[in-house]
Design a protein around this motif. Structure first.
Motif, short mmCIF file in Angstrom:
data_model
loop_
_atom_site.label_atom_id
_atom_site.label_comp_id
_atom_site.label_asym_id
_atom_site.label_seq_id
_atom_site.Cartn_x
_atom_site.Cartn_y
_atom_site.Cartn_z
N SER A 110 7.69 11.73 -5.09
CA SER A 110 7.14 11.61 -6.68
C SER A 110 6.68 10.17 -7.21
O SER A 110 7.04 9.18 -6.42
CB SER A 110 8.31 11.95 -7.70
OG SER A 110 9.43 10.81 -7.45
N GLU A 111 6.04 10.15 -8.47
CA GLU A 111 5.80 8.92 -8.82
C GLU A 111 6.66 7.77 -8.88
O GLU A 111 6.47 6.82 -8.36
CB GLU A 111 5.11 8.98 -10.08
CG GLU A 111 4.43 7.86 -10.69
CD GLU A 111 3.54 7.90 -11.96
OE1 GLU A 111 3.32 6.92 -12.81
OE2 GLU A 111 3.40 9.44 -12.43
N ARG A 112 7.80 8.06 -9.29
CA ARG A 112 8.80 7.16 -9.57
C ARG A 112 9.51 6.70 -8.18
O ARG A 112 9.71 5.63 -7.91
CB ARG A 112 10.20 7.93 -10.35
CG ARG A 112 11.45 7.11 -10.47
CD ARG A 112 12.47 7.54 -11.38
NE ARG A 112 13.45 6.90 -11.62
CZ ARG A 112 14.52 7.21 -12.34
NH1 ARG A 112 14.52 8.55 -12.95
NH2 ARG A 112 15.70 6.28 -12.58
N GLU A 113 9.63 7.82 -7.14
CA GLU A 113 9.89 7.14 -5.85
C GLU A 113 9.12 6.26 -5.11
O GLU A 113 9.17 5.47 -4.56
CB GLU A 113 10.00 8.46 -4.93
CG GLU A 113 11.43 9.41 -5.25
CD GLU A 113 11.37 10.71 -4.42
OE1 GLU A 113 12.54 11.36 -4.42
OE2 GLU A 113 10.21 11.28 -4.47
N ARG A 114 7.80 6.87 -5.44
CA ARG A 114 6.38 5.79 -4.96
C ARG A 114 6.67 4.34 -5.32
O ARG A 114 6.62 3.46 -4.74
CB ARG A 114 5.23 6.25 -5.36
CG ARG A 114 4.86 7.51 -4.29
CD ARG A 114 3.16 7.80 -4.54
NE ARG A 114 2.96 8.17 -5.80
CZ ARG A 114 3.15 9.33 -6.07
NH1 ARG A 114 3.27 10.15 -5.40
NH2 ARG A 114 2.50 9.85 -7.41
N GLU A 115 7.18 4.17 -6.81
CA GLU A 115 7.34 2.83 -7.20
C GLU A 115 8.51 2.06 -6.57
O GLU A 115 8.18 0.99 -6.20
CB GLU A 115 7.31 2.97 -8.73
CG GLU A 115 6.45 3.62 -9.63
CD GLU A 115 6.69 3.73 -11.13
OE1 GLU A 115 7.86 3.21 -11.36
OE2 GLU A 115 5.85 4.03 -11.93
N ALA A 116 9.28 2.80 -6.22
CA ALA A 116 10.37 2.13 -5.48
C ALA A 116 10.14 1.62 -4.30
O ALA A 116 10.51 0.58 -3.66
CB ALA A 116 11.73 2.87 -5.52
N THR A 117 9.43 2.51 -3.34
CA THR A 117 8.79 2.50 -2.19
C THR A 117 7.99 1.37 -2.08
O THR A 117 8.14 0.24 -1.26
CB THR A 117 8.27 3.51 -1.71
OG1 THR A 117 9.42 4.65 -1.51
CG2 THR A 117 7.85 3.37 -0.19
N LEU A 118 7.10 1.28 -3.09
CA LEU A 118 6.17 0.03 -3.23
C LEU A 118 6.68 -1.31 -3.53
O LEU A 118 6.45 -2.21 -2.97
CB LEU A 118 4.96 0.19 -4.03
CG LEU A 118 4.02 1.59 -3.75
CD1 LEU A 118 3.01 1.58 -5.04
CD2 LEU A 118 3.21 1.08 -2.66
N GLU A 119 7.87 -1.21 -4.16
CA GLU A 119 8.55 -2.48 -4.43
C GLU A 119 9.13 -3.03 -3.10
O GLU A 119 9.23 -4.06 -2.94
CB GLU A 119 9.49 -2.24 -5.66
CG GLU A 119 10.47 -3.29 -5.96
CD GLU A 119 9.80 -4.34 -6.98
OE1 GLU A 119 10.30 -5.19 -7.28
OE2 GLU A 119 8.38 -4.07 -7.36
N ARG A 120 9.74 -2.09 -2.49
CA ARG A 120 10.43 -2.43 -1.17
C ARG A 120 9.42 -3.12 -0.15
O ARG A 120 9.79 -3.76 0.39
CB ARG A 120 11.23 -1.15 -0.54
CG ARG A 120 11.62 -1.48 0.80
CD ARG A 120 12.51 -0.22 1.13
NE ARG A 120 11.48 0.87 1.51
CZ ARG A 120 10.82 0.93 2.38
NH1 ARG A 120 10.50 0.46 3.44
NH2 ARG A 120 10.08 2.19 2.32
N LEU A 121 8.26 -2.36 -0.14
CA LEU A 121 7.35 -2.95 1.03
C LEU A 121 6.39 -4.24 0.60
O LEU A 121 6.40 -4.97 1.44
CB LEU A 121 6.01 -1.64 0.81
CG LEU A 121 6.30 -0.50 1.47
CD1 LEU A 121 5.30 0.64 1.71
CD2 LEU A 121 6.98 -0.63 3.03
N ASP A 122 6.45 -4.34 -0.72
CA ASP A 122 5.89 -5.77 -1.48
C ASP A 122 6.80 -6.68 -1.00
O ASP A 122 6.67 -7.90 -0.47
CB ASP A 122 5.63 -5.47 -2.97
CG ASP A 122 4.89 -6.77 -3.47
OD1 ASP A 122 4.21 -7.56 -2.38
OD2 ASP A 122 4.81 -6.77 -4.26
N ILE A 123 8.29 -6.72 -1.16
CA ILE A 123 9.23 -7.60 -1.02
C ILE A 123 9.21 -7.97 0.29
O ILE A 123 9.27 -8.90 0.75
CB ILE A 123 10.71 -7.14 -1.44
CG1 ILE A 123 10.59 -7.05 -3.16
CG2 ILE A 123 11.84 -8.16 -1.07
CD1 ILE A 123 11.83 -6.28 -3.70
#
Length: 256
Positions: free
Chosen positions: A196-209
Motif C-alpha cells: 500500500s502507499e503507506r507501506e511503500r513510504e516506510a520501505t522507501l525510508e528504510r532503503l534510503d537510510i
C-alpha cells in the motif's frame, strides 16, 4: 528536468555530462557511466531483444527520472533522498577517488531508485513479468562496466592496489557491486509492487537510510583500505574534465 521516454533520458544525461566537462564538476563521473548504460539499453530495445521493448522504455524513463529528481533537488536547495545527498555532498572532495564517486552513484541509484522504477513499471502481480528483462540488463551492465573499468585503470594506475586489500580484482569492483545490488533491488521491487502507499513510504525510508549508510562506508572506508585509497588518489588524474570525457567515451574505445 523530466524525461518522457528513453531518448529524453539519454539527452538529459548527455547535457549533465557536457555541463560537468565545462565546469569541472565530478558529478559527470557517474553521469558518464549512466549515459552509456542507457544508450546500450536503448540499443537493446531497438534490436527487439527484450520481451517487451515499450515496457523497458517506460522502465528506463522511470529510472532516469529518479536520478533527475535527485539531481534537481540537490542543485535547487541541497535536498533530496539521504543517499543522494551523501553522494552529491562529496563532489567537491578531492580526496574521494574516481572509483569511489562511481560506486557512490551506483549505490544510490540501484539500492534506492531501481526498485522504485521497477515497481512503478510493473505494479502488483505485473512485476513478475518484468523479471527476464530486468536480468537481461545485467548483461548490458557487464559490458559497460568492463569498458568503464578499463578507463578507470588508465586514469588511476594504482587502482590494482585494491586487489591486495579488498580481496577481488579491480575489474570486479564495479561489476560485483552492481550485480549484488541489483539482486537486492529486485527483491525490494517485488515488495514495493505489492504494498500500500503507506507501506511503500516506510520501505522507501528504510532503503534510503540503508543506502546512505553504505554511501558513508564507500566514502570513508576503514582499515587498510584507507591508506591504499590515499596512494591511489596521489597517482590518479585530477583533471576532472579529462576524466569525465575519458569515462564518457569508454564504450567507443571498446568497440574499436
Amino acid at each position: 528536468m523530466v524525461a518522457e521516454n528513453i531518448d529524453d533520458v539519454v539527452d538529459g544525461l548527455a547535457e549533465i555530462v557536457r555541463e560537468a566537462v565545462r565546469t569541472g564538476d565530478r558529478i559527470g563521473y557517474f553521469a558518464a557511466l549512466y549515459r552509456q548504460v542507457t544508450v546500450e539499453v536503448r540499443k537493446t530495445i531497438h534490436e527487439d531483444l527484450f520481451d517487451d521493448g515499450p515496457r523497458m522504455d517506460r522502465f528506463d524513463t522511470h529510472f532516469g527520472n529518479r536520478y533527475f529528481e535527485a539531481y534537481d533537488a540537490w542543485r535547487r536547495d541541497r535536498s533530496g533522498p539521504r543517499c543522494w545527498r551523501e553522494t552529491f555532498g562529496l563532489l567537491d572532495d578531492a580526496d574521494t577517488v574516481i572509483v569511489q564517486h562511481l560506486l557512490l552513484g551506483v549505490n544510490a541509484h540501484i539500492n534506492l531508485d531501481l526498485a522504485v522504477a521497477a515497481a512503478r513499471t510493473g505494479p502488483g502481480a505485473d512485476i513478475h513479468g518484468l523479471r527476464r528483462d530486468f536480468l537481461l540488463i545485467n548483461d548490458i551492465l557487464a559490458r559497460v562496466v568492463l569498458a568503464v573499468q578499463d578507463s578507470v585503470d588508465a586514469l588511476s594506475p594504482l587502482l590494482s592496489l585494491l586487489d591486495k586489500v579488498g580481496g577481488r580484482t579491480d575489474e570486479q569492483i564495479l561489476d560485483f557491486s552492481i550485480r549484488q545490488s541489483r539482486e537486492e533491488a529486485w527483491y525490494n521491487a517485488v515488495l514495493l509492487a505489492g504494498q500500500s502507499e503507506r507501506e511503500r513510504e516506510a520501505t522507501l525510508e528504510r532503503l534510503d537510510i540503508r543506502a546512505a549508510v553504505l554511501a558513508r562506508l564507500i566514502a570513508r572506508p576503514t582499515g587498510i583500505v584507507r591508506p591504499a585509497l590515499e596512494l591511489i588518489r596521489r597517482t590518479e588524474s585530477g583533471d576532472v574534465p579529462t576524466v569525465i570525457t575519458h569515462l564518457d567515451r569508454a564504450m567507443e574505445r571498446s568497440s574499436t
